[in-house]
Motif scaffolding. Structure first.
Motif, PDB file in Angstrom:
ATOM      1  N   GLY A 164      -4.198 114.709 -53.046  1.00 48.50           N
ATOM      2  CA  GLY A 164      -4.971 115.759 -53.708  1.00 48.50           C
ATOM      3  C   GLY A 164      -6.425 115.778 -53.242  1.00 48.50           C
ATOM      4  O   GLY A 164      -6.969 116.842 -52.909  1.00 48.50           O
ATOM      5  N   LEU A 165      -7.046 114.600 -53.205  1.00 51.91           N
ATOM      6  CA  LEU A 165      -8.435 114.532 -52.751  1.00 51.91           C
ATOM      7  C   LEU A 165      -8.552 114.905 -51.278  1.00 51.91           C
ATOM      8  O   LEU A 165      -9.482 115.623 -50.887  1.00 51.91           O
ATOM      9  N   SER A 166      -7.624 114.445 -50.468  1.00 56.31           N
ATOM     10  CA  SER A 166      -7.644 114.782 -49.043  1.00 56.31           C
ATOM     11  C   SER A 166      -7.512 116.287 -48.837  1.00 56.31           C
ATOM     12  O   SER A 166      -8.195 116.873 -47.994  1.00 56.31           O
ATOM     13  N   SER A 167      -6.652 116.903 -49.624  1.00 55.93           N
ATOM     14  CA  SER A 167      -6.469 118.346 -49.539  1.00 55.93           C
ATOM     15  C   SER A 167      -7.761 119.086 -49.868  1.00 55.93           C
ATOM     16  O   SER A 167      -8.170 120.007 -49.152  1.00 55.93           O
ATOM     17  N   ILE A 168      -8.425 118.657 -50.910  1.00 53.64           N
ATOM     18  CA  ILE A 168      -9.670 119.315 -51.328  1.00 53.64           C
ATOM     19  C   ILE A 168     -10.781 119.097 -50.301  1.00 53.64           C
ATOM     20  O   ILE A 168     -11.557 120.010 -50.004  1.00 53.64           O
ATOM     21  N   VAL A 169     -10.859 117.892 -49.744  1.00 54.05           N
ATOM     22  CA  VAL A 169     -11.868 117.621 -48.719  1.00 54.05           C
ATOM     23  C   VAL A 169     -11.659 118.537 -47.517  1.00 54.05           C
ATOM     24  O   VAL A 169     -12.612 119.148 -47.005  1.00 54.05           O
ATOM     25  N   LEU A 170     -10.420 118.653 -47.044  1.00 50.97           N
ATOM     26  CA  LEU A 170     -10.154 119.517 -45.886  1.00 50.97           C
ATOM     27  C   LEU A 170     -10.400 120.988 -46.215  1.00 50.97           C
ATOM     28  O   LEU A 170     -10.926 121.737 -45.374  1.00 50.97           O
ATOM     29  N   LEU A 171     -10.047 121.410 -47.421  1.00 48.70           N
ATOM     30  CA  LEU A 171     -10.351 122.780 -47.843  1.00 48.70           C
ATOM     31  C   LEU A 171     -11.863 123.002 -47.801  1.00 48.70           C
ATOM     32  O   LEU A 171     -12.347 124.008 -47.279  1.00 48.70           O
ATOM     33  N   THR A 172     -12.614 122.046 -48.327  1.00 50.39           N
ATOM     34  CA  THR A 172     -14.073 122.158 -48.348  1.00 50.39           C
ATOM     35  C   THR A 172     -14.644 122.258 -46.936  1.00 50.39           C
ATOM     36  O   THR A 172     -15.538 123.069 -46.678  1.00 50.39           O
ATOM     37  N   LEU A 173     -14.121 121.451 -46.024  1.00 51.55           N
ATOM     38  CA  LEU A 173     -14.591 121.517 -44.636  1.00 51.55           C
ATOM     39  C   LEU A 173     -14.272 122.868 -44.004  1.00 51.55           C
ATOM     40  O   LEU A 173     -15.083 123.416 -43.250  1.00 51.55           O
ATOM     41  N   SER A 174     -13.121 123.431 -44.315  1.00 60.15           N
ATOM     42  CA  SER A 174     -12.766 124.742 -43.747  1.00 60.15           C
ATOM     43  C   SER A 174     -13.676 125.843 -44.298  1.00 60.15           C
ATOM     44  O   SER A 174     -13.914 126.846 -43.625  1.00 60.15           O
ATOM     45  N   LEU A 175     -14.214 125.624 -45.495  1.00 56.20           N
ATOM     46  CA  LEU A 175     -15.082 126.634 -46.110  1.00 56.20           C
ATOM     47  C   LEU A 175     -16.451 126.730 -45.446  1.00 56.20           C
ATOM     48  O   LEU A 175     -17.215 127.647 -45.741  1.00 56.20           O
ATOM     49  N   ARG A 176     -16.744 125.809 -44.548  1.00 52.01           N
ATOM     50  CA  ARG A 176     -17.993 125.919 -43.787  1.00 52.01           C
ATOM     51  C   ARG A 176     -17.978 127.165 -42.902  1.00 52.01           C
ATOM     52  O   ARG A 176     -19.020 127.705 -42.571  1.00 52.01           O
ATOM     53  N   VAL A 177     -16.776 127.597 -42.522  1.00 51.69           N
ATOM     54  CA  VAL A 177     -16.640 128.740 -41.611  1.00 51.69           C
ATOM     55  C   VAL A 177     -15.900 129.907 -42.261  1.00 51.69           C
ATOM     56  O   VAL A 177     -16.298 131.056 -42.101  1.00 51.69           O
ATOM     57  N   LEU A 178     -14.835 129.623 -42.989  1.00 51.16           N
ATOM     58  CA  LEU A 178     -13.975 130.677 -43.531  1.00 51.16           C
ATOM     59  C   LEU A 178     -14.509 131.211 -44.863  1.00 51.16           C
ATOM     60  O   LEU A 178     -15.115 130.461 -45.639  1.00 51.16           O
ATOM     61  N   PRO A 179     -14.250 132.477 -45.157  1.00 48.18           N
ATOM     62  CA  PRO A 179     -14.631 133.039 -46.461  1.00 48.18           C
ATOM     63  C   PRO A 179     -13.854 132.337 -47.588  1.00 48.18           C
ATOM     64  O   PRO A 179     -12.657 132.045 -47.437  1.00 48.18           O
ATOM     65  N   VAL A 180     -14.526 132.087 -48.686  1.00 48.34           N
ATOM     66  CA  VAL A 180     -13.910 131.323 -49.775  1.00 48.34           C
ATOM     67  C   VAL A 180     -12.668 132.015 -50.332  1.00 48.34           C
ATOM     68  O   VAL A 180     -11.665 131.366 -50.615  1.00 48.34           O
ATOM     69  N   GLY A 181     -12.703 133.313 -50.489  1.00 45.04           N
ATOM     70  CA  GLY A 181     -11.548 134.026 -51.052  1.00 45.04           C
ATOM     71  C   GLY A 181     -10.321 133.924 -50.158  1.00 45.04           C
ATOM     72  O   GLY A 181      -9.212 133.665 -50.632  1.00 45.04           O
ATOM     73  N   THR A 182     -10.534 134.096 -48.871  1.00 43.74           N
ATOM     74  CA  THR A 182      -9.433 133.995 -47.918  1.00 43.74           C
ATOM     75  C   THR A 182      -8.896 132.575 -47.867  1.00 43.74           C
ATOM     76  O   THR A 182      -7.685 132.347 -47.958  1.00 43.74           O
ATOM     77  N   ALA A 183      -9.795 131.606 -47.707  1.00 46.31           N
ATOM     78  CA  ALA A 183      -9.367 130.207 -47.575  1.00 46.31           C
ATOM     79  C   ALA A 183      -8.641 129.726 -48.827  1.00 46.31           C
ATOM     80  O   ALA A 183      -7.598 129.074 -48.734  1.00 46.31           O
ATOM     81  N   TYR A 184      -9.161 130.062 -49.987  1.00 46.15           N
ATOM     82  CA  TYR A 184      -8.528 129.605 -51.222  1.00 46.15           C
ATOM     83  C   TYR A 184      -7.153 130.238 -51.404  1.00 46.15           C
ATOM     84  O   TYR A 184      -6.204 129.570 -51.800  1.00 46.15           O
ATOM     85  N   ALA A 185      -7.052 131.520 -51.090  1.00 49.31           N
ATOM     86  CA  ALA A 185      -5.754 132.200 -51.212  1.00 49.31           C
ATOM     87  C   ALA A 185      -4.734 131.613 -50.242  1.00 49.31           C
ATOM     88  O   ALA A 185      -3.570 131.402 -50.611  1.00 49.31           O
ATOM     89  N   VAL A 186      -5.144 131.318 -49.022  1.00 46.21           N
ATOM     90  CA  VAL A 186      -4.233 130.733 -48.037  1.00 46.21           C
ATOM     91  C   VAL A 186      -3.836 129.326 -48.480  1.00 46.21           C
ATOM     92  O   VAL A 186      -2.665 128.949 -48.426  1.00 46.21           O
TER      93      VAL A 186
END
Length: 108
Positions: free
Chosen positions: A39-61
């Protein structure tokens, strides 16, 4: 690279869901450790992807990969009900994930 991180984050979200199932409400030590780690690893990687990707798109994906993947593996491994309607709905979720990637305009 951000899309790859997001994809791995989605896969870890699936692992997290199964970890929660196996932990029996966090009452079993090693499955609980597995659930927390994934769970923590998933959130960390999501957070890193949010440096570039829009939050709405990244969260939905991220949630789409996790939800569809967990539902599919639940049907395959846990004997959860399989029906045409359920499979079609999972297909719609996955088509939404693919659609968001295609229209995002970000190759990062």
């Amino acid at each position: 690279m951000s899309w790859i991180l997001l994809g791995v984050a989605g896969l870890l979200e699936i692992a997290f869901a199964f970890g929660m199932k196996w932990s029996a409400g966090f009452s079993r030590l090693w499955p609980s450790v597995y659930a927390v780690a994934t769970g923590l690893s998933s959130i960390v990687l999501l957070t890193l992807s949010l440096r570039v990707l829009p939050v709405g798109t990244a969260y939905a994906v991220w949630t789409g990969i996790g939800a569809a993947g967990t539902a599919i593996l639940g049907m395959l491994w846990l004997g959860e009900p399989v029906s045409l309607a359920r499979v079609a709905c999972i297909g719609l979720v996955l088509s939404g994930v693919v659609g968001l990637k295609l229209v995002s305009g970000s190759a990062a």
